[in-house]
Design an enzyme around this catalytic site. Structure first.
Site, PDB file in Angstrom:
ATOM      1  CD  GLU A  39      -2.925   1.400   2.150  1.00 30.71           C
ATOM      2  OE1 GLU A  39      -3.710   2.365   2.074  1.00 30.71           O
ATOM      3  OE2 GLU A  39      -3.006   0.531   3.045  1.00 30.71           O
ATOM      4  CG  ASP A  91       9.189   9.905  -3.679  1.00 37.25           C
ATOM      5  OD1 ASP A  91       8.126  10.558  -3.738  1.00 37.25           O
ATOM      6  OD2 ASP A  91       9.755   9.433  -4.686  1.00 37.25           O
ATOM      7  CG  ASP A 114      -2.524  15.921  -1.480  1.00 37.98           C
ATOM      8  OD1 ASP A 114      -3.488  16.534  -1.987  1.00 37.98           O
ATOM      9  OD2 ASP A 114      -1.736  16.446  -0.690  1.00 37.98           O
ATOM     10  CE  LYS A 118      -5.860  26.711  -3.785  1.00 42.05           C
ATOM     11  NZ  LYS A 118      -5.025  27.769  -3.147  1.00 42.05           N
ATOM     12  CG  ASP A 150     -12.924  11.487  -1.249  1.00 43.66           C
ATOM     13  OD1 ASP A 150     -11.825  11.821  -1.717  1.00 43.66           O
ATOM     14  OD2 ASP A 150     -13.310  11.840  -0.111  1.00 43.66           O
ATOM     15  CB  THR A 187     -10.699   4.732   6.305  1.00 48.69           C
ATOM     16  OG1 THR A 187     -11.100   5.739   5.361  1.00 48.69           O
ATOM     17  CG2 THR A 187      -9.756   3.746   5.613  1.00 48.69           C
ATOM     18  CG  PHE A 189     -10.695  10.233   4.809  1.00 49.03           C
ATOM     19  CD1 PHE A 189     -10.554  11.607   4.951  1.00 49.03           C
ATOM     20  CD2 PHE A 189     -10.703   9.709   3.520  1.00 49.03           C
ATOM     21  CE1 PHE A 189     -10.426  12.428   3.843  1.00 49.03           C
ATOM     22  CE2 PHE A 189     -10.588  10.530   2.411  1.00 49.03           C
ATOM     23  CZ  PHE A 189     -10.450  11.889   2.574  1.00 49.03           C
ATOM     24  CD  GLU A 190     -14.420   4.640   1.338  1.00 46.66           C
ATOM     25  OE1 GLU A 190     -15.038   4.325   0.304  1.00 46.66           O
ATOM     26  OE2 GLU A 190     -13.515   3.945   1.830  1.00 46.66           O
TER      27      GLU A 190
END
Length: 215
Positions: A39, A91, A114, A118, A150, A187, A189-190
């Site tokens: 992941e 990274d 992320d 913008k 999302d 999660t 968050f979701e």
């Protein structure tokens, strides 16, 4: 970073973290023949820990740059007594390109990267054509690439980039998203996003076999 997360990094990283240099051999880490999932950007590690706990027969790797998230997951690994999960800090582009061999992974997960919403920042998004090729090359033939987001416009960008990668095959058909597989945990968050009316898009791709010879 909380004090407990800081202590976890000091105390548990030597046990569950991997060195910051040298090649990574999943078969040596988890044993030959065991399927290995990576992941990328696991956040606080909630879903990764749940998947590792549900599949003790498989090996799991996680990459993250956010140290509080790493500390949070280290604590979860200790609480659950997980022995099939190892972590990397850094990274993802560098780690995949320099430390993991081609065709060394059975599954790669990229959940809620992320979105850089913008327009002028879209070039910073992780899913770009060169990275799509790198992901495909690190999968064994038949291996699975699973992404979720999302952000609708990012989902459309992911779809276009991955559909254009000749080493990958969209499991829902070109131009289409997949239903959420039952083994992808929801999660906090979701779930919060769902309450706010945010839809989630899943994208599933298989690594195509390497063709040799004419035709």
């Amino acid at each position: 970073m909380t004090p407990s997360q800081r202590r976890a990094l000091e105390r548990l990283w030597p046990r569950y973290g991997l060195p910051d240099s040298g090649p990574i051999d999943p078969a040596a880490l988890f044993g030959p023949g065991r399927p290995v999932t990576l992941e990328i950007g696991f956040g606080n590690g909630e879903s990764l820990a749940a998947m590792a706990a549900a599949a003790p027969e498989a090996g799991f790797l996680g990459i993250e740059v956010h140290r509080p998230g790493i500390g949070h997951l280290l604590l979860a690994i200790e609480r659950a007594g997980l022995t099939n999960l190892r972590l990397l800090e850094g990274d993802a582009v560098t780690l995949l390109g320099q430390r993991l061999a081609p065709a060394s992974l059975d599954r790669i997960l990229v959940f809620f990267p992320d979105p850089w919403p913008k327009q002028r920042h879209h070039k910073r998004r992780l899913i770009q054509p060169p990275f799509a090729r790198l992901l495909a090359e690190r999968l064994r033939p038949g291996g699975l690439l699973h992404l979720a987001t999302d952000w609708e416009d990012y989902a459309r960008q992911m779809l276009a980039v991955l559909d254009a990668e000749p080493l990958l095959s969209n499991q829902a058909g070109r131009g289409r998203f997949s239903p959420r597989p039952p083994d992808r945990p929801l999660t906090r968050f979701e779930r919060r996003g769902q309450r706010l009316g945010h839809g989630t898009r899943d994208l599933l791709y298989r690594r195509l076999p390497v063709r040799t010879g004419p035709g």
